[in-house]
Design a protein around this motif. Structure first.
Motif, PDB file in Angstrom:
ATOM      1  N   PRO A  61     -25.188 -29.059 -12.614  1.00 17.18           N
ATOM      2  CA  PRO A  61     -26.242 -28.736 -12.163  1.00 17.18           C
ATOM      3  C   PRO A  61     -27.837 -29.363 -12.623  1.00 17.18           C
ATOM      4  CG  PRO A  61     -25.884 -26.840 -13.175  1.00 17.18           C
ATOM      5  CD  PRO A  61     -24.512 -27.998 -13.684  1.00 17.18           C
ATOM      6  N   GLU A  62     -28.840 -30.349 -11.892  1.00 14.56           N
ATOM      7  CA  GLU A  62     -29.836 -31.309 -12.648  1.00 14.56           C
ATOM      8  C   GLU A  62     -31.310 -29.913 -11.436  1.00 14.56           C
ATOM      9  OE1 GLU A  62     -29.033 -34.782 -12.877  1.00 14.56           O
ATOM     10  OE2 GLU A  62     -27.949 -34.475 -14.645  1.00 14.56           O
ATOM     11  N   LYS A  67     -29.726 -30.818  -7.795  1.00 13.78           N
ATOM     12  CA  LYS A  67     -28.938 -31.715  -7.916  1.00 13.78           C
ATOM     13  C   LYS A  67     -27.468 -31.667  -8.615  1.00 13.78           C
ATOM     14  CE  LYS A  67     -31.328 -34.765  -5.632  1.00 13.78           C
ATOM     15  NZ  LYS A  67     -30.887 -35.880  -4.766  1.00 13.78           N
ATOM     16  N   LEU A  68     -26.662 -32.138  -8.317  1.00  8.19           N
ATOM     17  CA  LEU A  68     -25.242 -31.387  -8.964  1.00  8.19           C
ATOM     18  C   LEU A  68     -24.458 -33.254  -9.483  1.00  8.19           C
ATOM     19  CD1 LEU A  68     -23.008 -29.818 -10.279  1.00  8.19           C
ATOM     20  CD2 LEU A  68     -22.021 -30.218  -8.003  1.00  8.19           C
ATOM     21  N   ARG A  69     -24.783 -33.036 -10.996  1.00 14.54           N
ATOM     22  CA  ARG A  69     -24.209 -34.500 -11.091  1.00 14.54           C
ATOM     23  C   ARG A  69     -22.468 -34.424 -11.718  1.00 14.54           C
ATOM     24  NH1 ARG A  69     -26.307 -37.165 -17.076  1.00 14.54           N
ATOM     25  NH2 ARG A  69     -25.480 -35.124 -17.270  1.00 14.54           N
ATOM     26  N   VAL A  70     -21.334 -35.631 -11.855  1.00  9.10           N
ATOM     27  CA  VAL A  70     -19.998 -35.418 -11.574  1.00  9.10           C
ATOM     28  C   VAL A  70     -19.886 -36.564 -12.822  1.00  9.10           C
ATOM     29  CG1 VAL A  70     -18.475 -36.145 -10.530  1.00  9.10           C
ATOM     30  CG2 VAL A  70     -19.662 -34.941  -9.020  1.00  9.10           C
ATOM     31  N   ARG A  71     -19.828 -36.439 -13.923  1.00  5.30           N
ATOM     32  CA  ARG A  71     -19.565 -36.908 -14.934  1.00  5.30           C
ATOM     33  C   ARG A  71     -17.580 -37.216 -15.562  1.00  5.30           C
ATOM     34  NH1 ARG A  71     -23.604 -37.135 -20.166  1.00  5.30           N
ATOM     35  NH2 ARG A  71     -22.665 -35.097 -20.046  1.00  5.30           N
ATOM     36  N   TYR A  72     -16.932 -38.218 -15.414  1.00  2.12           N
ATOM     37  CA  TYR A  72     -15.430 -38.275 -15.852  1.00  2.12           C
ATOM     38  C   TYR A  72     -15.840 -38.881 -17.645  1.00  2.12           C
ATOM     39  CZ  TYR A  72     -13.920 -38.736 -11.146  1.00  2.12           C
ATOM     40  OH  TYR A  72     -14.273 -38.097  -9.531  1.00  2.12           O
ATOM     41  N   ARG A  73     -15.019 -38.136 -18.083  1.00  3.86           N
ATOM     42  CA  ARG A  73     -14.538 -38.375 -19.703  1.00  3.86           C
ATOM     43  C   ARG A  73     -13.410 -39.817 -19.474  1.00  3.86           C
ATOM     44  NH1 ARG A  73     -16.257 -37.253 -24.571  1.00  3.86           N
ATOM     45  NH2 ARG A  73     -17.084 -35.811 -23.540  1.00  3.86           N
ATOM     46  N   PHE A 133     -19.912 -22.207 -17.354  1.00  8.13           N
ATOM     47  CA  PHE A 133     -20.522 -21.844 -18.337  1.00  8.13           C
ATOM     48  C   PHE A 133     -22.407 -22.796 -17.942  1.00  8.13           C
ATOM     49  CE2 PHE A 133     -23.583 -23.314 -22.077  1.00  8.13           C
ATOM     50  CZ  PHE A 133     -23.063 -22.867 -22.738  1.00  8.13           C
ATOM     51  N   PRO A 134     -22.569 -21.044 -18.473  1.00  6.47           N
ATOM     52  CA  PRO A 134     -24.724 -21.189 -17.999  1.00  6.47           C
ATOM     53  C   PRO A 134     -25.358 -22.230 -18.621  1.00  6.47           C
ATOM     54  CG  PRO A 134     -23.608 -19.022 -19.612  1.00  6.47           C
ATOM     55  CD  PRO A 134     -22.698 -19.624 -19.319  1.00  6.47           C
ATOM     56  N   THR A 135     -25.728 -22.357 -17.060  1.00  3.95           N
ATOM     57  CA  THR A 135     -27.014 -23.413 -18.741  1.00  3.95           C
ATOM     58  C   THR A 135     -28.018 -22.733 -17.508  1.00  3.95           C
ATOM     59  OG1 THR A 135     -26.917 -24.707 -16.695  1.00  3.95           O
ATOM     60  CG2 THR A 135     -25.749 -25.516 -18.443  1.00  3.95           C
ATOM     61  N   VAL A 136     -29.919 -23.548 -17.833  1.00  3.61           N
ATOM     62  CA  VAL A 136     -31.144 -23.719 -17.326  1.00  3.61           C
ATOM     63  C   VAL A 136     -31.054 -23.794 -15.972  1.00  3.61           C
ATOM     64  CG1 VAL A 136     -32.550 -22.994 -19.817  1.00  3.61           C
ATOM     65  CG2 VAL A 136     -31.755 -25.004 -18.587  1.00  3.61           C
ATOM     66  N   GLN A 137     -30.628 -25.003 -15.434  1.00  4.97           N
ATOM     67  CA  GLN A 137     -29.982 -25.704 -14.297  1.00  4.97           C
ATOM     68  C   GLN A 137     -29.219 -24.913 -13.288  1.00  4.97           C
ATOM     69  OE1 GLN A 137     -32.657 -28.037 -13.313  1.00  4.97           O
ATOM     70  NE2 GLN A 137     -33.104 -28.075 -15.407  1.00  4.97           N
ATOM     71  N   GLY A 138     -28.428 -23.836 -14.396  1.00 10.86           N
ATOM     72  CA  GLY A 138     -27.221 -23.644 -13.011  1.00 10.86           C
ATOM     73  C   GLY A 138     -26.233 -23.004 -13.808  1.00 10.86           C
ATOM     74  N   GLU A 139     -24.789 -22.701 -13.298  1.00  8.96           N
ATOM     75  CA  GLU A 139     -23.561 -22.795 -13.568  1.00  8.96           C
ATOM     76  C   GLU A 139     -22.856 -24.845 -13.849  1.00  8.96           C
ATOM     77  OE1 GLU A 139     -19.653 -19.395 -13.195  1.00  8.96           O
ATOM     78  OE2 GLU A 139     -21.185 -19.911 -11.468  1.00  8.96           O
ATOM     79  N   LYS A 140     -22.717 -24.339 -14.599  1.00  9.80           N
ATOM     80  CA  LYS A 140     -21.342 -25.910 -15.486  1.00  9.80           C
ATOM     81  C   LYS A 140     -20.361 -25.103 -15.425  1.00  9.80           C
ATOM     82  CE  LYS A 140     -20.985 -28.981 -18.447  1.00  9.80           C
ATOM     83  NZ  LYS A 140     -19.513 -29.582 -18.301  1.00  9.80           N
TER      84      LYS A 140
END
Length: 442
Positions: A61-62, A67-73, A133-140
């Protein structure tokens, strides 16, 4: 060029009202959820990740969760693939939590959770391991993609050259002893251990594994997920496993003195014990165990082999090209030789001499649609294998410095990580840049 996740996502959004069926990881147009936009987006994200060979998917989350960012490793490197509006009517993260049988109550969003689900993509069975995982922007959410194809776990597929493959095969013939695999997080230790256990797995062998968590479920092995047991750690599991008449025990990681001591005593009393340690070199495993408070004589007689490994990216076969080493690359190798000692000593330790590498032809990838323009496709292991013999054991008991232990190991056939890396670079498997990044670390 293959269609990107971003292109497919916006195409899906624009066609959301057309009721056009979307391929959904085994779903059919008749499935009720197939008509839901949320389900289609989640399916699309996971399908694209599998198509691109990603090992992990990150949903982050951003901007105050708008917004929701999607990243691939992919091959160890994170790539941003999509940033979408986090529409409250399209609940991407809750949908994934439902698939993984996790709690979706909003009050639990500040609590990390772990779960998993299984799907079949094409002809491949896959497990998806989910961590919130909880972040200040929302749940990751992070999703690890794990293949159920146990045929992937073969020693001849992970990057061992014929010489080291032969050495490992001989070492695995020992009926008892401690086998350690070391390296940083994400270097492929688990894959190496599964390849070893898959080779040893048979109806006549009782294999017990203690893992945190169990990543791959393999038929014929008795696997215990330590993470899911209350007040049940590696040491407790190891003690309990010894009462199960085991031939082989896998301990996911030796983290403390208690686990290390039980593992070593199990190895000395007729069991083959496999485990991992976070050390920078194979010889470093000896120092780490002694620093945990174990007696050097116990370490020396329990250890059969120590393997240190790293992962490097492979050059894309579709855009591979030759080139001659640059002056900067030569200087970096020279600097490494100065760190290690003299050029003659480097030769003794199985490094390429400067004369050999100065005009050597190496390889790199130009970048093409097949590799997404990176020049790399897939990863392979670099290995440093120490087999323990009487000379090395006597030196451990005497407490000789690690540098001397290393020289003894090299004299007895150990090929250092840097040597394995340079061989793979000269053979066109990987690049010098990858070797500089991974194997030249001090």
């Amino acid at each position: 060029m293959a269609t990107s996740l971003s292109e497919r996502y916006y195409s899906l959004i624009s066609a959301a009202s057309s009721r056009k069926p979307l391929w959904g990881l085994g779903a059919t147009p008749e499935d009720p959820d197939q008509q839901g936009l949320t389900t289609k987006i989640v399916d699309l994200i996971l399908e694209q990740a599998v198509m691109e060979g990603a090992s992990d998917v990150h949903l982050e989350p951003e901007k105050d969760n708008s917004k929701l960012r999607v990243r691939y490793r992919i091959d160890g490197v994170l790539y941003e693939k999509l940033v979408m509006d986090n529409n409250p009517n399209i609940s991407i993260i809750p949908r994934i939590k439902i698939m993984a049988n996790l709690e979706t109550d909003a009050r639990l969003m500040r609590k990390p959770q772990d779960g998993r689900f299984s799907l079949k993509v094409g002809s491949t069975n896959l497990d998806f391991r989910v961590s919130t995982f909880p972040t200040v922007q929302g749940e990751k959410v992070a999703i690890r993609i794990l293949s159920k194809d146990t045929g992937l776990f073969r020693l001849d597929r992970i990057g061992l050259d014929p010489f080291d493959l032969s050495r490992v095969a001989k070492l695995l013939q020992y009926r008892y002893g401690l086998f350690l695999v070391s390296g940083p997080t994400g270097c492929g230790k688990t894959t190496t251990l599964y390849a070893i256990l898959s080779q040893l797995n048979s109806p006549g062998t009782n294999i017990i594994t203690l893992e945190d968590p169990v990543e791959y479920q393999i038929e014929g092995m008795n696997q215990c997920d330590i993470r899911k047991k209350m007040d049940f750690n590696f040491a407790d599991g190891l003690r309990a496993s010894l009462r199960q008449d085991p031939d082989i025990i896998l301990v996911g990681e030796i983290r403390d003195n208690e686990t290390a001591e039980i593992a070593i005593r199990a190895a000395l009393t007729g069991h083959r014990v496999f485990s991992t340690l976070h050390t920078n070199s194979a010889i470093g495993t000896i120092i780490r165990l002694v620093n945990m408070g174990l007696e050097p004589y116990l370490v020396s007689y329990a250890l059969i082999t120590a393997i240190s490994q790293r992962l490097v990216r492979k050059i894309c076969d579709h855009c591979k090209e030759q080139y001659t080493m640059t002056p900067d690359e030569l200087n970096r190798i020279k600097m490494h030789y100065k760190i290690q000692a003299s050029q003659q000593k480097a030769k003794e330790e199985n490094f390429y001499s400067l004369d050999q590498t100065k005009e050597a032809v190496f390889y790199r990838g130009k970048g093409c649609p097949n590799c997404g323009g990176t020049g790399y496709k897939g990863r392979i292991g670099l290995f440093e294998i120490v087999a323990f013999n009487d000379e090395l054991r006597d030196a451990i008991i005497k407490g000789v410095p690690s540098a001397e232990l290393r020289q003894i190991a090299v004299r007895n056939g150990t090929k250092l990580l840097i040597a394995d890396g340079l061989e793979k670079a000269k053979n066109g498997v990987t690049t010098l840049d990858e070797i500089f990044t991974v194997a030249f670390e001090r």
